[in-house]
Write an enzyme that holds these catalytic residues in place. Structure first.
Site, PDB file in Angstrom:
ATOM      1  N   ALA A 180     -37.108  57.841 -44.918  1.00 60.86           N
ATOM      2  CA  ALA A 180     -37.295  57.579 -43.109  1.00 60.86           C
ATOM      3  C   ALA A 180     -37.646  58.409 -42.247  1.00 60.86           C
ATOM      4  CB  ALA A 180     -36.317  56.455 -42.810  1.00 60.86           C
ATOM      5  N   LEU A 181     -38.581  59.167 -42.755  1.00 63.24           N
ATOM      6  CA  LEU A 181     -38.846  60.368 -42.426  1.00 63.24           C
ATOM      7  C   LEU A 181     -39.454  60.155 -41.331  1.00 63.24           C
ATOM      8  CD1 LEU A 181     -40.662  62.193 -45.260  1.00 63.24           C
ATOM      9  CD2 LEU A 181     -38.173  62.333 -44.612  1.00 63.24           C
TER      10      LEU A 181
ATOM     11  N   MET B 182     -32.697  61.682 -46.434  1.00 66.27           N
ATOM     12  CA  MET B 182     -32.872  60.726 -46.893  1.00 66.27           C
ATOM     13  C   MET B 182     -33.615  59.819 -46.488  1.00 66.27           C
ATOM     14  SD  MET B 182     -28.752  60.083 -46.414  1.00 66.27           S
ATOM     15  CE  MET B 182     -28.309  59.419 -44.959  1.00 66.27           C
TER      16      MET B 182
ATOM     17  N   GLN C 265     -23.108  68.893 -39.137  1.00 65.24           N
ATOM     18  CA  GLN C 265     -22.812  68.895 -40.510  1.00 65.24           C
ATOM     19  C   GLN C 265     -23.509  70.056 -40.543  1.00 65.24           C
ATOM     20  OE1 GLN C 265     -25.481  65.655 -43.009  1.00 65.24           O
ATOM     21  NE2 GLN C 265     -27.331  66.953 -42.354  1.00 65.24           N
TER      22      GLN C 265
ATOM     23  N   ARG D 144     -33.042  56.310 -37.468  1.00 70.84           N
ATOM     24  CA  ARG D 144     -31.969  55.213 -36.997  1.00 70.84           C
ATOM     25  C   ARG D 144     -33.239  54.829 -35.321  1.00 70.84           C
ATOM     26  NH1 ARG D 144     -27.134  58.020 -38.880  1.00 70.84           N
ATOM     27  NH2 ARG D 144     -26.745  55.945 -40.345  1.00 70.84           N
TER      28      ARG D 144
ATOM     29  N   ALA E 156     -41.498  62.702 -37.141  1.00 69.62           N
ATOM     30  CA  ALA E 156     -41.894  64.073 -37.142  1.00 69.62           C
ATOM     31  C   ALA E 156     -40.376  64.712 -37.331  1.00 69.62           C
ATOM     32  CB  ALA E 156     -42.044  64.613 -35.819  1.00 69.62           C
ATOM     33  N   GLY E 157     -39.246  65.006 -37.013  1.00 72.47           N
ATOM     34  CA  GLY E 157     -38.235  65.775 -37.429  1.00 72.47           C
ATOM     35  C   GLY E 157     -38.359  66.713 -38.243  1.00 72.47           C
ATOM     36  N   HIS E 158     -38.176  66.095 -39.053  1.00 66.93           N
ATOM     37  CA  HIS E 158     -37.918  66.078 -40.427  1.00 66.93           C
ATOM     38  C   HIS E 158     -39.473  67.103 -40.619  1.00 66.93           C
ATOM     39  CE1 HIS E 158     -36.125  62.771 -41.144  1.00 66.93           C
ATOM     40  NE2 HIS E 158     -35.492  62.767 -41.245  1.00 66.93           N
TER      41      HIS E 158
ATOM     42  N   GLY F 103     -31.438  70.339 -39.321  1.00 65.70           N
ATOM     43  CA  GLY F 103     -31.664  69.535 -38.066  1.00 65.70           C
ATOM     44  C   GLY F 103     -30.709  70.152 -37.437  1.00 65.70           C
TER      45      GLY F 103
HETATM   46  O1  PAF Z   1     -29.199  64.699 -42.878  1.00 67.14           O
HETATM   47  C1  PAF Z   1     -29.149  63.892 -43.801  1.00 67.14           C
HETATM   48  O2  PAF Z   1     -30.225  63.213 -43.454  1.00 67.14           O
HETATM   49  C2  PAF Z   1     -28.320  63.865 -45.602  1.00 67.14           C
HETATM   50  O3  PAF Z   1     -26.376  63.437 -44.187  1.00 67.14           O
HETATM   51  C3  PAF Z   1     -28.336  65.321 -46.132  1.00 67.14           C
HETATM   52  C4  PAF Z   1     -28.462  66.289 -45.464  1.00 67.14           C
HETATM   53  C5  PAF Z   1     -29.695  65.297 -46.553  1.00 67.14           C
HETATM   54  C6  PAF Z   1     -27.406  65.006 -47.222  1.00 67.14           C
HETATM   55  O4  PAF Z   1     -27.044  62.888 -47.690  1.00 67.14           O
END
Ligand code: PAF
Length: 281
Positions: free
Chosen positions: A31-32, A29, A152, A187, A34-36, A146
């Site tokens: 707002a990247l 979503m 999730q 966040r 280091a985790g992404h 992650g």
């Molecule tokens: O984990 C997230 O950032 C979101 O829930 C995802 C998997 C990108 C779905 O919008």
């Protein structure tokens, strides 16, 4: 790297890419952080083509303020993705992903009923909606998520089973942390300086509970975690559950699961932080 805004363009590009090898998808979503980037690095190593989606999915927000205040940093995200060697950044509009309202209700079952599912009604159905669409658009060989959002991943595996996405591997990747232990999250930027200074207590207390758990009952360990975190300023535990890593169902005794995981959400001021820990038995 190419920035792609439409599903038609994405599918056209990926037709060629598929003939050249495997496709790895990292749904985000934005707002990247280091985790992404750690997910992207792994996807880069394991696939010929890497697609990262950046889309703040409105259907998974059950709280309008949370959706409105969710950080949006598209330019900075694009620069990070370019640097990380991503092939395609898929950055669609809401209308592109949802040309009409998505009324699908997924039968996600018990994995989606507890913890985040109980606290955020509709959240996981929204996640299932958007991730199933992203899988349809991209048809990846692998998709990367992650473990900070531990529940999730279980929900996405269930959705994959329901929708019959064959030959798609869901790859779960370890939590990335700041040097002081705070789990990386988009966040975190909303924490004030004072809140940021106490937020690492969540990870520190969870880690200490590993040692406590060798001598304490499960119920006492849970209580100790909640009470200890609540002694810190700004911090209010919303829930702390110790669940089985596969079923996500809360367990009562350590012996009830081979893989117990403690999942927590804590309000630090009005910022909702989540984290988890695996209890090695
Ligand atoms: O984990 C997230 O950032 C979101 O829930 C995802 C998997 C990108 C779905 O919008």
């Amino acid at each position: 790297m190419e920035i792609i805004r439409t599903v038609a363009e994405l599918q056209a590009k990926l037709r060629d890419a598929r003939s050249r090898g495997t496709i790895g998808l990292v749904p985000t979503m934005g707002a990247l952080h280091a985790g992404h980037l750690s997910l992207i690095e792994r996807a880069r190593k394991e696939n010929d083509t890497v697609v990262v989606s950046v889309f703040v999915n409105p259907t998974q927000f059950n709280n309008p303020t949370d959706l409105a205040t969710y950080p949006r940093t598209e330019q900075a995200d694009a620069a990070l993705l370019e640097n990380a060697g991503v092939d395609y950044a898929f950055m669609p509009s809401v209308e592109e992903v949802y040309p009409e309202p998505d009324n699908r209700q997924f039968d996600l079952g018990p994995v989606a009923e507890v913890m985040e599912g109980a606290m955020r009604p509709g959240h996981f159905n929204g996640v299932a909606q958007v991730v199933s669409k992203l899988f349809r658009f991209t048809e990846p060989d692998r998709a990367y998520f992650g473990e900070k959002d531990f529940q999730q991943i279980a929900v996405i595996r269930r959705m994959v089973e329901l929708e019959g996405f064959k030959g798609l591997e869901i790859v779960d990747c370890p939590i990335k942390r700041e040097a002081d232990g705070l789990a990386l999250s988009s966040r975190n930027v909303r924490l004030s300086a004072e809140q940021r200074s106490v937020a690492p207590a969540i990870a520190l207390v969870l880690r200490s509970s590993l040692i406590k758990s060798r001598e304490m009952s499960l119920a006492d360990t849970k209580k100790w975690v909640i009470d200890t975190i609540n002694t810190f300023p700004f911090m209010q535990v919303e829930y702390y559950e110790i669940v089985d890593a596969l079923t996500m169902q809360p367990i009562a005794e350590w012996s009830d699961s081979k893989n117990p995981v403690g999942c927590i959400t804590v309000f630090c001021g009005d910022v909702r932080l989540i984290d988890n820990i695996k209890y090695v038995r």
